[in-house]
Scaffold this motif. Structure first.
Motif: not given
Length: 102
Positions: A39-42, A80-83, A15-19
């Motif tokens: 906000g994403v339930g974590v 970013a690639e992992i996200a 979630a951190i990487l996606r944000h």
């Protein structure tokens, strides 16, 4: 650590990487990340976020700038690639495929 806690940790990292990947210049700060994760339930404490940012930095997925009162973090290309699901790491939840919009 319980399996549940480990699963949360893996989701928290993703979630951190996606944000970060969705932010301008791939950059955000720890306080905003606490709210994003909630906000994403974590739900996560600031301490948990700082710990995960340190781990992500050690792995080369983010760069952190600790300014005392707050921590600014930026995703690296690898982060970013992992996200985006283009790369994987065994200690980060792999994103689920998202439907393509045509």
């Amino acid at each position: 650590m319980s399996d549940y806690q480990e699963t949360l940790r893996r989701h928290r990292r993703l979630a951190i990487l996606r944000h970060l990947a969705a932010c301008a210049e791939y950059t955000s700060n720890a306080s905003i990340l606490v709210d994003v994760l909630r906000g994403v339930g974590v739900t996560s404490t600031r301490s948990q976020v700082i710990t995960e940012l340190a781990w992500l930095s050690e792995q080369g997925f983010v760069h952190n700038d600790d300014r005392g009162d707050f921590v600014i973090t930026s995703a690296t290309d690898r982060g970013a690639e992992i996200a985006q699901g283009l790369a994987t790491h065994p200690d980060i939840q792999r994103p689920t495929p998202r439907p393509r919009v045509i």
